[in-house]
Design a protein around this motif. Structure first.
Motif, PDB file in Angstrom:
ATOM      1  N   ILE A  88     126.731  40.866  75.712  1.00 42.60           N
ATOM      2  CA  ILE A  88     125.813  40.781  75.152  1.00 42.60           C
ATOM      3  C   ILE A  88     125.846  40.535  73.345  1.00 42.60           C
ATOM      4  CG2 ILE A  88     123.397  42.023  74.711  1.00 42.60           C
ATOM      5  CD1 ILE A  88     123.972  43.204  78.061  1.00 42.60           C
ATOM      6  N   ALA A  89     127.066  41.695  73.236  1.00 40.67           N
ATOM      7  CA  ALA A  89     127.079  41.158  71.430  1.00 40.67           C
ATOM      8  C   ALA A  89     127.782  39.924  70.684  1.00 40.67           C
ATOM      9  CB  ALA A  89     128.071  42.265  71.211  1.00 40.67           C
ATOM     10  N   ASP A  90     128.348  38.991  71.540  1.00 38.38           N
ATOM     11  CA  ASP A  90     129.191  37.643  71.644  1.00 38.38           C
ATOM     12  C   ASP A  90     127.491  36.177  71.717  1.00 38.38           C
ATOM     13  OD1 ASP A  90     131.442  36.132  71.078  1.00 38.38           O
ATOM     14  OD2 ASP A  90     130.570  35.034  73.128  1.00 38.38           O
ATOM     15  N   LEU A  91     126.648  37.043  72.658  1.00 32.89           N
ATOM     16  CA  LEU A  91     125.974  36.379  72.478  1.00 32.89           C
ATOM     17  C   LEU A  91     124.817  36.228  71.369  1.00 32.89           C
ATOM     18  CD1 LEU A  91     124.206  34.319  74.448  1.00 32.89           C
ATOM     19  CD2 LEU A  91     123.060  36.062  75.555  1.00 32.89           C
ATOM     20  N   GLN A  92     124.926  37.162  70.660  1.00 26.61           N
ATOM     21  CA  GLN A  92     123.875  37.773  69.528  1.00 26.61           C
ATOM     22  C   GLN A  92     124.401  37.191  68.416  1.00 26.61           C
ATOM     23  OE1 GLN A  92     123.123  41.836  70.866  1.00 26.61           O
ATOM     24  NE2 GLN A  92     121.110  41.886  70.802  1.00 26.61           N
ATOM     25  N   ASP A  93     125.313  37.207  68.821  1.00 27.70           N
ATOM     26  CA  ASP A  93     125.815  36.628  67.352  1.00 27.70           C
ATOM     27  C   ASP A  93     126.070  35.318  67.784  1.00 27.70           C
ATOM     28  OD1 ASP A  93     126.701  39.221  66.526  1.00 27.70           O
ATOM     29  OD2 ASP A  93     129.553  38.621  67.143  1.00 27.70           O
ATOM     30  N   LEU A 138     124.303  33.492  69.149  1.00 31.36           N
ATOM     31  CA  LEU A 138     121.764  33.056  68.340  1.00 31.36           C
ATOM     32  C   LEU A 138     122.020  33.295  67.294  1.00 31.36           C
ATOM     33  CD1 LEU A 138     120.316  34.340  71.882  1.00 31.36           C
ATOM     34  CD2 LEU A 138     120.475  31.525  71.339  1.00 31.36           C
ATOM     35  N   PHE A 139     122.455  34.723  66.222  1.00 32.13           N
ATOM     36  CA  PHE A 139     122.425  34.666  64.845  1.00 32.13           C
ATOM     37  C   PHE A 139     122.944  33.139  64.350  1.00 32.13           C
ATOM     38  CE2 PHE A 139     123.686  36.117  60.943  1.00 32.13           C
ATOM     39  CZ  PHE A 139     122.660  36.082  60.450  1.00 32.13           C
ATOM     40  N   ARG A 193     120.906  30.454  64.773  1.00 34.59           N
ATOM     41  CA  ARG A 193     119.054  30.272  63.604  1.00 34.59           C
ATOM     42  C   ARG A 193     119.007  29.901  61.747  1.00 34.59           C
ATOM     43  NH1 ARG A 193     116.982  34.234  60.542  1.00 34.59           N
ATOM     44  NH2 ARG A 193     117.959  35.789  61.874  1.00 34.59           N
TER      45      ARG A 193
END
Length: 113
Positions: free
Chosen positions: A65-70, A72-73, A76
């Motif tokens: 999840i942390a990797d996916l959020q990174d 996505l950031f 963006r």
């Protein structure tokens, strides 16, 4: 389009996401690239059934999840950079390079595993 009227698309392993080589044979298309991936998927299905989660549930570890959020950031930020450059009157070549970076980040984001 192919002769049968269906569009040929790249297929990927349902477990690891690697591209599957076109087999050129009749019948049901392969879902997994190796027997190992097929076995891991079988084990995951069994674990999901035992846990009571819906079959279409996606289970991610905290690290995933942390990797996916990174990622996505990163996507963006890259998109915002293109927007800012366009507002500042950046040239076509610069915008083209920035757009290519957005595509590269998005392609990396598509890879969930």
């Amino acid at each position: 389009m192919t002769e049968s009227g269906r569009r040929r698309t790249d297929r990927h392993c349902a477990w690891c996401g690697r591209r599957l080589a076109a087999s050129g044979r009749q019948g049901r298309p392969r879902l997994y690239c190796t027997q190992s991936c097929r076995q891991r998927a079988y084990e995951r299905r069994g674990a999901v059934q035992r846990s009571g989660l819906p079959e279409d549930a996606v289970v991610l570890s905290a690290t995933e999840i942390a990797d996916l959020q990174d990622r996505l950031f990163q996507l963006r930020c890259a998109a915002e950079d293109v927007g800012t450059a366009a507002e500042d009157g950046a040239g076509t070549e610069e915008l083209r390079k920035m757009a290519a970076e957005v595509v590269a980040v998005a392609a990396e984001l598509e890879r969930l595993r």
